[in-house]
Design an enzyme around this catalytic site. Structure first.
Site, short mmCIF file in Angstrom:
data_model
loop_
_atom_site.label_atom_id
_atom_site.label_comp_id
_atom_site.label_asym_id
_atom_site.label_seq_id
_atom_site.Cartn_x
_atom_site.Cartn_y
_atom_site.Cartn_z
N GLU A 307 0.82 -1.22 0.00
CA GLU A 307 0.00 0.00 0.00
C GLU A 307 0.85 1.27 0.00
O GLU A 307 0.64 2.19 0.78
CB GLU A 307 -0.96 0.00 1.19
CG GLU A 307 -1.90 -1.20 1.18
CD GLU A 307 -2.96 -1.18 2.28
OE1 GLU A 307 -2.64 -0.72 3.38
OE2 GLU A 307 -4.08 -1.64 2.01
N ASP A 381 -8.11 -9.26 3.52
CA ASP A 381 -7.91 -8.18 4.48
C ASP A 381 -8.93 -8.16 5.61
O ASP A 381 -9.88 -7.38 5.56
CB ASP A 381 -7.95 -6.83 3.73
CG ASP A 381 -7.49 -5.68 4.61
OD1 ASP A 381 -7.07 -5.94 5.73
OD2 ASP A 381 -7.55 -4.52 4.15
N GLU A 409 -12.59 -2.82 11.84
CA GLU A 409 -12.54 -2.06 10.59
C GLU A 409 -13.62 -2.50 9.60
O GLU A 409 -14.24 -1.67 8.94
CB GLU A 409 -11.16 -2.24 9.96
CG GLU A 409 -11.03 -1.59 8.60
CD GLU A 409 -9.65 -1.78 7.97
OE1 GLU A 409 -8.76 -2.34 8.62
OE2 GLU A 409 -9.49 -1.35 6.81
C1 BDP Z 1 -6.08 -2.34 5.84
C2 BDP Z 1 -6.39 -0.99 6.39
C3 BDP Z 1 -5.24 -0.04 6.30
C4 BDP Z 1 -4.01 -0.69 6.89
C5 BDP Z 1 -3.76 -2.00 6.19
C6 BDP Z 1 -2.63 -2.81 6.80
O1 BDP Z 1 -7.48 -0.48 5.69
O2 BDP Z 1 -5.60 1.13 6.99
O3 BDP Z 1 -2.90 0.14 6.81
O4 BDP Z 1 -4.88 -2.82 6.28
O5 BDP Z 1 -2.93 -3.78 7.46
O6 BDP Z 1 -7.03 -3.22 6.35
O7 BDP Z 1 -1.47 -2.49 6.61
#
Ligand code: BDP
Length: 710
Positions: A307, A381, A409
């Site tokens: 990301e 996720d 989340e």
């Molecule tokens: C996702 C989240 C994000 C996190 C990412 C992670 O939306 O905010 O930074 O995972 O785990 O679920 O690195």
């Protein structure tokens, strides 16, 4: 006279019920024990305390005991060195003469660093209760266990408990930013006040540590995985050291996330290439500096090439190259490196569920000894339900850390009541068949399957500065349950819920029974009204709250996750599709790959299912899907009714808070159901099954609902 006493008693009970509780005390409320028989038993068995040693950890154990007994039994426990007295509680390690006298050395040897036992023994002419361990921290864990028995009203007359944690590193991951915000945090701001550290040690840090120790959590990564390099500067290390000092007596080690590009950002180097000699030196020096301030620092957690985060891939190096450079810097100081496996590329046509496996599995055996690899429980996720992450069982030479997410989340934030004990259990007990039947994920992560020296489990924290820590009063149970499952991945979710309800609310069976039932069904209920049958990532793109199967922008298309079309729904991950099933061991690979044998709750994860497909029930897939959504909403209604029936059994404050949250959850479950059903209906063009009332609005209405409160 009798009448007056009765009236006073009545008033007291009444006061207790209406007295507002704000939830700050979590499950450590130590409510007064009114049952006379039990109170007499406890008082007689715990009349005096024998502690033959001193240390910060023993001191906090003693303080906890004294405070708890004062509250529960309204008595001061007297401290003495005289063991020949009936009703002694003897706590300590072999360093205490009172423990040494009991010839327990052999039994203790088997308990390891953190284990303990609690036992009724004969001491001289009397019986005594002993909490013994090899290390002070084991004694503290034992004390909390005894207090849990008392808070849940168990007899301690003839007691024999032995506990050894099954997983070594039991760590909370705080996604807290240095500016006090929390990524995906729904319960206020960060509890770490970086601005006032190192000077002010907030009482909250201590209560945080107490709560962790009470469930055996022994580590905390203080900052966000999307890391800020500043946390590794001298200024912040001094602040971190102050926190480490505060948490240390409770056995909670401090860890930090490390930004991969830190050598450039705070080190002034031109590169962060992990094979560059200057970079290697920089990490080595940085580790030495960290350990100078925090001698028992746990280690680093790194999110790299995920990301948009920097990583070794920026220099055409592998994850192993990146991890090993940092791990080698930590190794001389005894630190570990937890390297996250949450990587994916957002590319059309490539199956995200396969990517982490493809990237990491070939690196098995390439990581240094002090590296642990940390995948999430599923390959996408933290979805309400995913197929388990295929890396579990597939990297025998690498210790794998399971990453759970306590912060909700994708589970309705701090608004929906979702007890995650059931989810922890589901994944930990999942059989991977890596070494034949019985190769559960629990055995993979505890290191039992491959005899790893290191083992770990991580939970993304759900706490913040809200007075009750977690926003939803029931979200506290997820923090508690995480600790319990981390300590023992074989834990029973029902027993965990039972103890939590008793300690947090009430031992009254009339309260306990329905509330426990409500908790145990809550995760499945949320799956039903959000993402039944293996659906996933169809939530609002930006917030991850509320439905959004229709979302589409140039970078993100929810359709990639559900593939709805005129034929059916779901993603084909069999050999005719992305073939993700090949990443699982047999017989799972075959059973996942066959529409007839795949578990129904993962049907759409692995298959593109025709709307008319006949399900084992004899009904069509379309009908079952819709009915599942309706079932979810109906179940929230039942939760509301069950909660209404326990009114008056606990304080009004928490009762009302939960009541209102359940009302909102009910409304939002309908939003989920109606939005998703109408959206999928625009592909299936089928009628709703009999008994499913038509949604009140058109699809366009559900698409336009903004995030509540924004
Ligand atoms: C996702 C989240 C994000 C996190 C990412 C992670 O939306 O905010 O930074 O995972 O785990 O679920 O690195």
């Amino acid at each position: 006279m009798g009448k007056r006493i009765l009236l006073m008693g009545f008033c007291l009970v009444f006061l207790c019920i209406v007295r507002g509780e704000n939830g700050y005390d979590l499950w450590l409320r130590y409510e007064k024990i009114n049952d006379v028989t039990l109170r007499t038993q406890y008082r007689s068995l715990l009349a005096q305390l024998v502690v033959g040693q001193q240390s910060p950890t023993i001191k906090v154990a003693k303080d906890e005991l004294k405070m708890a007994l004062q509250k529960m039994l309204q008595m001061q426990i007297t401290e003495t060195s005289n063991t020949g007295f009936p009703g002694s509680l003897i706590i300590g390690t072999l360093a205490s003469p009172a423990i040494a006298k009991l010839s327990l050395a052999k039994e203790l040897a088997a308990l390891g660093e953190e284990g303990f036992f609690i036992r009724t023994v004969s001491a001289g002419n009397h019986t005594a209760t002993v909490i013994a361990a090899n290390k002070d921290i084991g004694v503290l864990y034992g004390v909390f266990r005894l207090l849990e028995l008392m808070q849940t009203h168990q007899s301690i007359v003839s007691i024999a408990i032995k506990e050894i944690p099954q997983v070594k590193l039991r760590v909370l991951n705080h996604w807290d930013n240095l500016n006090g915000t929390i990524e995906r945090g729904y319960a206020g701001g960060s509890i770490w006040n970086w601005q006032q550290l190192p000077g002010i040690i907030d009482r909250r840090y201590i209560d945080y540590a107490r709560a962790n120790a009470s469930v055996g959590i022994n580590g905390a990564v203080l900052n966000n995985v999307n890391a800020n390099a500043k946390s590794l500067t001298k200024e912040y290390l001094i602040k971190t050291a102050a926190l480490a000092d505060a948490l240390r007596p409770y056995g909670v080690k401090v860890y930090l996330t490390a930004r991969f590009s830190a050598p450039k950002e705070i080190g002034g180097l031109k590169t962060a290439d992990p094979l560059d000699a200057e970079v290697i030196k920089w990490w080595a020096n940085k580790a030495t500096e960290v350990y100078h301030y925090i001698p028992d620092f746990g280690g680093f957690l790194v999110k790299a090439n995920s990301e948009g985060q920097p990583g070794p891939g920026d220099y055409k190096r592998t994850h192993a190259d990146g991890a090993n450079t940092i791990a080698r810097a930590l190794a001389p100081h005894g630190g570990v490196l937890m390297w996250r496996a949450f990587v994916y590329e957002n590319k059309k046509g490539s199956d995200r569920a396969k990517q982490a496996y493809n990237e990491f599995q070939p690196l098995d055996g390439k990581f240094d000894k002090n590296v642990l690899l940390q995948p999430k429980y599923g390959p996408i996720d933290f979805q309400p339900r995913e197929a388990y992450h295929p890396l579990f069982g597939a990297m025998p030479k690498t210790p794998l850390v399971m990453e759970f997410q306590l912060t909700q989340e994708y589970f309705g934030f701090a608004t929906h009541l979702v007890y995650l004990g059931s989810l922890f259990k589901e994944y930990l007990q999942q059989d991977t068949y890596a070494k034949g039947e019985g190769s559960t994920i629990a055995k993979v992560i505890s290191g039992e399957l491959e005899e790893h020296a290191l083992s770990g489990i991580a939970g993304v924290s759900n706490m913040g500065s809200d007075v009750n820590w977690t926003g939803h009063p029931f979200a506290q149970s997820n923090w508690y349950a995480f600790g319990k499952f981390a300590w023992n991945p074989g834990a029973d979710e029902s027993e965990v819920a039972d103890n939590w309800v008793r300690m947090t609310f009430s031992n009254d069976q009339h309260f306990l029974r329905p509330v426990k039932k409500l908790m145990l069904g809550s995760r499945e209920t949320a799956v039903d009204y959000m993402t039944p049958m293996g659906l996933n990532h169809i939530m609002n793109f930006a917030t991850h709250y509320g439905p959004g199967p229709w979302y589409k922008d140039p970078n993100w298309d929810a359709w990639d996750y559900h593939h709805a079309d005129s034929v059916g729904l779901g993603v084909d991950r069999t050999a005719t599709g992305s073939n993700a099933i090949a990443q699982y061991y047999q017989p799972l690979s075959d059973s996942f790959g066959n529409i007839k044998t795949v578990p129904i709750n993962l049907l759409l994860w692995f298959h593109h299912v025709p709307w008319d497909h006949i399900m084992p029930s004899g009904d069509s897939f379309w009908n079952e899907l819709v009915m599942q959504y309706y079932k979810g909403v109906a179940e929230v209604k039942e939760m509301q009714l069950a909660w209404d029936r326990v009114e008056g059994m606990i304080d009004q404050n928490r009762f009302q808070q939960v009541k209102h949250l359940l009302t909102q959850q009910g409304r939002e479950a309908e939003w989920w159901r109606d939005g998703c059903v109408l959206y999928f209906q625009s592909f299936s063009h089928k009628k709703l099954p009999a008994g499913c009332a038509r949604p009140a609005h058109l699809l366009s209405y559900y698409k336009s609902i903004p995030f509540p409160g924004y």
